[in-house]
Design a protein around this motif. Structure first.
Motif, short mmCIF file in Angstrom:
data_model
loop_
_atom_site.label_atom_id
_atom_site.label_comp_id
_atom_site.label_asym_id
_atom_site.label_seq_id
_atom_site.Cartn_x
_atom_site.Cartn_y
_atom_site.Cartn_z
N GLU A 143 0.84 -1.20 0.00
CA GLU A 143 0.00 0.00 0.00
C GLU A 143 0.88 1.25 0.00
O GLU A 143 0.58 2.24 -0.68
CB GLU A 143 -0.93 0.01 1.22
CG GLU A 143 -1.83 1.24 1.27
CD GLU A 143 -2.79 1.23 2.45
OE1 GLU A 143 -3.31 2.32 2.77
OE2 GLU A 143 -3.00 0.16 3.04
N LYS A 144 1.96 1.20 0.76
CA LYS A 144 2.89 2.33 0.78
C LYS A 144 3.49 2.56 -0.60
O LYS A 144 3.65 3.70 -1.05
CB LYS A 144 3.99 2.07 1.81
CG LYS A 144 4.88 3.26 2.09
CD LYS A 144 5.84 2.96 3.24
CE LYS A 144 6.66 4.17 3.61
NZ LYS A 144 7.59 3.89 4.75
N ALA A 145 3.80 1.47 -1.30
CA ALA A 145 4.34 1.58 -2.66
C ALA A 145 3.34 2.28 -3.58
O ALA A 145 3.72 3.10 -4.42
CB ALA A 145 4.69 0.20 -3.20
N ALA A 146 2.06 1.94 -3.44
CA ALA A 146 1.03 2.56 -4.28
C ALA A 146 0.96 4.07 -4.01
O ALA A 146 0.76 4.87 -4.93
CB ALA A 146 -0.32 1.91 -4.02
N ARG A 147 1.15 4.45 -2.75
CA ARG A 147 1.15 5.88 -2.43
C ARG A 147 2.35 6.57 -3.07
O ARG A 147 2.23 7.64 -3.68
CB ARG A 147 1.21 6.09 -0.92
CG ARG A 147 -0.01 5.60 -0.15
CD ARG A 147 0.19 5.89 1.32
NE ARG A 147 -0.86 5.35 2.16
CZ ARG A 147 -0.87 5.44 3.49
NH1 ARG A 147 0.11 6.05 4.12
NH2 ARG A 147 -1.86 4.92 4.19
N ILE A 148 3.54 5.97 -2.90
CA ILE A 148 4.75 6.58 -3.43
C ILE A 148 4.70 6.66 -4.95
O ILE A 148 5.16 7.65 -5.55
CB ILE A 148 5.99 5.78 -2.97
CG1 ILE A 148 6.12 5.83 -1.44
CG2 ILE A 148 7.26 6.32 -3.61
CD1 ILE A 148 7.18 4.90 -0.88
N ALA A 149 4.14 5.64 -5.60
CA ALA A 149 4.06 5.61 -7.06
C ALA A 149 3.04 6.60 -7.61
O ALA A 149 2.92 6.76 -8.82
CB ALA A 149 3.72 4.20 -7.53
N GLY A 150 2.28 7.24 -6.72
CA GLY A 150 1.30 8.23 -7.16
C GLY A 150 -0.06 7.66 -7.45
O GLY A 150 -0.95 8.38 -7.91
N LEU A 151 -0.25 6.37 -7.22
CA LEU A 151 -1.56 5.76 -7.48
C LEU A 151 -2.55 6.10 -6.38
O LEU A 151 -3.75 6.22 -6.63
CB LEU A 151 -1.42 4.24 -7.58
CG LEU A 151 -0.55 3.71 -8.72
CD1 LEU A 151 -0.40 2.20 -8.61
CD2 LEU A 151 -1.17 4.07 -10.06
N GLY A 152 -2.06 6.20 -5.15
CA GLY A 152 -2.94 6.50 -4.02
C GLY A 152 -3.60 5.26 -3.46
O GLY A 152 -3.73 4.23 -4.14
N THR A 153 -4.02 5.37 -2.22
CA THR A 153 -4.64 4.23 -1.53
C THR A 153 -5.92 3.78 -2.20
O THR A 153 -6.29 2.60 -2.16
CB THR A 153 -4.90 4.60 -0.06
OG1 THR A 153 -3.65 4.95 0.56
CG2 THR A 153 -5.52 3.44 0.70
#
Length: 550
Positions: free
Chosen positions: A193-203
Motif C-alpha cells: 500500500e505504501k508503494a502505491a502511495r509513493i508511485a502516485g496511485l494513491g490508496t
C-alpha cells in the motif's frame, strides 16, 4: 588533535572490535532479550554536544557497553522469537567489513566491475538454489539484483508493472486519477500500500481481495474483482501474491493466481520476503508451486539466510520493464561501456543512484556454508517449529490457529469464558517479554489476539524452544490461577452483597409490618405496671451482659 586512523592503528583497533563482537556473541544469553530502557534513557547517557577533540578508541569501546548495549534488543539472541528472524553470521559480518573497507560505489559497471559482475553471478547462484524459473537468470530476459529491503523491491516491481502497462506513458505525464488498480489481500504486507502511495496511485487504487479459511488469496475472488474493475473502465496493473504472510505465513496459490493474471495481462509480483528462502530445501519448494507464473519475485537473505541486513534478493522475468521505469542517464554518468549496451548498470534497477557492494557478504555466506549448510539451517528450524506445534496441539491450554509449514507457529491461549481473552493473551505476552529470557510478538487471527513464535536464530536449539514452551505454559497457569482467584473473590463478594440485600429487605419488611399493625389497648392496672417493670429489668440485664462480653 587526533588525525586519520593509520593502517596500523586500524589493524590494532580492528582486532579489538572483532574481539568485542565475538565476546558479545559468546555472552549474548546473559542479556535480557528485549531492551529494558525507558524512552530517553540512551540519549540521557550521551553528552549534549559532539566532542571538540578526538577521543581514544578505548573510550568509544567502553561506551558501547555503557550506552549502547543497554538499549539493544538482541535480535541474535537464541530466545528471540519475535517478528521474523533477522540474523547475521560470522562470514556475513566479515563480508560487510570488507565491503566497508573497499568503500566502492557500485552504481555503474565502470565504477567497479567486480561489484556488478559478482552480484549478477551470485544472484544466478541463488536463483538456482531456490529453484526459481530460468527467466530470472541473467542469461535470459530477466535477472536479479540485491535490494535494500522487500519494501523497496515491492515498490520497484510496481513501477516496472506500471511502466509495462502504460507502455512508458507514465514517465512523461505521471499517473492519472482513477486510472490504475493494484490487488492485494488483507494479509499482504503494508509496504505494498505504501508503494502505491509513493508511485502516485494513491490508496484508493488498492483492491483488497478476499481470503479463504487458511488466509490465502482467493483466485475466484480476484477474478471477480478484475472483471468488475475492467468493466468500470479501470486498468489493472499488478497483483501482489504472498508466500509466507507476516501474520501467519499463509501462502497464496501462485499457479491459480498466475493464470488469472495472464488472462488480464496483469503483472504478478510474488512477495516471499520471509518464506522464499525455505526453497533452498527442495522438499519445501512445493509451497511455491506456480512461481514460474511470476513477473517478479522478492525474498530476504537477511531474514533466514544468515546474511546481515540489508540483503533483499529481487528478480524480474523482463528486465526491460524494470530499467525502462527507472533508467535515467545524465551526462556525468555516461561512459563507453554503458553507451555500447555491453554491461548492466544496477543504478537502473533500484530507486537510489548509489549502492553498496552488498553481494560481497552474500558471497561470503554462500562460500562458508555451502548449499548443504544452508539447507540444514532451514530444515532444523522447520523441524523445531513442527515439534512446538505438536506440543501445543496436545495441550488443552493452547490452540494452533493457522497452518505452520515453516518455522512460525501461531498459538492462541484458551481462557475461561468470563475472561477477556485478548487482554489475557496480551498480559501473558507482556509477562514473558518482561521476564527477559524470550521475546515474542503477536498478531490477530479471526479478530482474536494470538502469539507468534518465530524460530530462526542460528543460536536457537531445541532446549531454547522447550524453554519458551515451558514459559508459555507456566505463564498461562499463573494467569489462569489468578483469574480463578479473582472469580472466586467476585463470587464471594456477590454472595455477601446478596445476603446484605436480603437482610435489608427482611428488616424493611418487618418494620413496615409493625408500622401497619393495629395498636393494642393500654390497660393501666397494677398488674400491667408490674409486668412492664419486670420486662425493662430483664432487658437492662441483657444489655449489661453484652457490654461485659465486649
Amino acid at each position: 588533535m587526533t588525525g586519520h586512523m593509520t593502517p596500523d592503528e586500524f589493524r590494532q583497533h580492528g582486532h579489538e572490535v572483532v574481539d568485542w563482537i565475538a565476546d558479545y556473541w559468546s555472552r549474548i544469553e546473559s542479556f535480557p532479550v528485549r531492551s529494558q530502557v525507558s524512552p530517553g534513557d540512551v540519549r540521557a547517557a550521551l553528552p549534549p554536544r559532539a566532542p571538540e577533540q578526538g577521543e581514544p578508541f578505548s573510550a568509544v569501546l567502553a561506551d558501547l557497553d555503557r550506552v549502547v548495549l543497554p538499549g539493544i534488543t538482541h535480535w541474535q539472541h537464541p530466545g528471540f522469537f519475535g517478528y521474523f528472524p533477522a540474523n547475521t553470521s560470522g562470514p556475513s559480518v566479515l563480508g560487510d567489513l570488507v565491503s566497508a573497507g573497499l568503500g566502492v560505489q557500485g552504481m555503474s559497471w565502470v565504477t567497479s566491475p567486480a561489484a556488478t559482475e559478482l552480484e549478477q553471478h551470485v544472484m544466478d547462484w541463488c536463483a538456482e538454489l531456490l529453484g526459481l524459473p530460468e527467466s530470472f537468470r541473467s542469461t535470459g530476459t530477466g535477472g536479479g539484483v540485491v535490494q535494500d529491503s522487500s519494501s523497496g523491491a515491492n515498490l520497484v516491481a510496481l513501477l516496472a508493472a506500471l511502466h509495462r502497462t502504460a507502455k512508458g506513458a507514465t514517465l512523461r505525464h505521471g499517473v492519472l486519477p482513477d486510472e490504475y488498480t493494484v490487488y492485494v489481500s488483507a494479509q499482504t504486507h503494508s509496504s505494498m500500500e505504501k508503494a502505491a502511495r509513493i508511485a502516485g496511485l494513491g490508496t484508493d487504487a488498492i483492491r483488497v481481495v478476499e481470503v479463504d479459511d487458511d488466509l490465502a488469496m482467493s483466485p475466484s475472488a480476484l477474478l471477480a474483482r478484475l472483471e468488475r474493475d475492467v468493466a468500470r473502465g479501470f486498468t489493472p496493473v499488478l497483483v501482489c501474491a504472498t508466500v509466507g504472510t507476516t501474520s501467519t505465513t499463509a501462502i497464496d496459490p501462485l499457479a491459480e493466481l498466475g493464470r488469472v493474471c495472464r488472462r488480464f495481462g496483469v503483472w504478478l509480483h510474488v512477495d516471499a520476503a520471509y518464506a522464499g528462502i525455505s526453497a533452498v530445501a527442495p522438499e519445501l519448494r512445493e509451497l511455491q508451486a506456480g512461481v514460474e507464473w511470476a513477473d517478479s519475485y522478492t525474498t530476504d537473505a537477511h531474514k533466514w539466510l544468515l546474511t546481515g541486513f540489508d540483503a533483499t534478493l529481487f528478480w524480474v522475468a523482463d528486465r526491460a520493464a524494470l530499467t525502462g521505469a527507472l533508467s535515467i542517464l545524465p551526462e556525468y554518468l555516461r561512459n563507453a561501456q554503458t553507451d555500447a549496451g555491453a554491461v548492466v548498470d544496477y543504478r537502473d534497477w533500484q530507486i537510489e543512484l548509489g549502492r553498496r557492494f552488498r553481494a560481497l557478504k552474500l558471497w561470503f555466506v554462500l562460500r562458508w556454508y555451502g548449499a548443504e549448510g544452508l539447507r540444514e539451517h532451514v530444515r532444523g528450524h522447520v523441524a523445531l517449529a513442527q515439534e512446538l506445534a505438536g506440543w501445543a496441539t496436545a495441550d488443552e491450554r493452547f490452540d494452533v490457529v493457522a497452518p505452520h509449514p515453516l518455522s512460525l507457529v501461531c498459538l492462541k491461549p484458551r481462557w475461561p469464558e468470563e475472561v477477556d481473552a485478548d487482554v489475557a493473551t496480551m498480559t501473558l505476552l507482556d509477562r514473558l517479554n518482561d521476564g527477559g529470557e524470550v521475546f515474542l510478538t503477536h498478531t490477530t487471527v479471526g479478530g482474536a489476539a494470538v502469539l507468534r513464535v518465530a524460530i530462526g536464530s542460528p543460536l536457537t536449539t531445541r532446549a531454547h524452544v522447550e524453554r519458551v514452551w515451558a514459559l508459555l505454559a507456566e505463564g498461562h497457569d499463573w494467569l489462569a490461577d489468578d483469574f480463578a482467584e479473582q472469580a472466586r473473590e467476585r463470587r464471594e463478594a456477590e454472595r455477601r452483597e446478596q445476603a446484605q440485600r436480603e437482610a435489608a429487605a427482611h428488616a424493611h419488611a418487618q418494620a413496615q409490618a409493625q408500622a401497619e399493625a393495629p395498636a393494642a389497648p393500654v390497660v393501666d392496672t397494677p398488674a400491667a405496671q408490674d409486668e412492664t417493670a419486670e420486662q425493662a429489668a430483664v432487658q437492662a440485664g441483657s444489655a449489661g451482659e453484652a457490654a461485659s462480653a465486649e
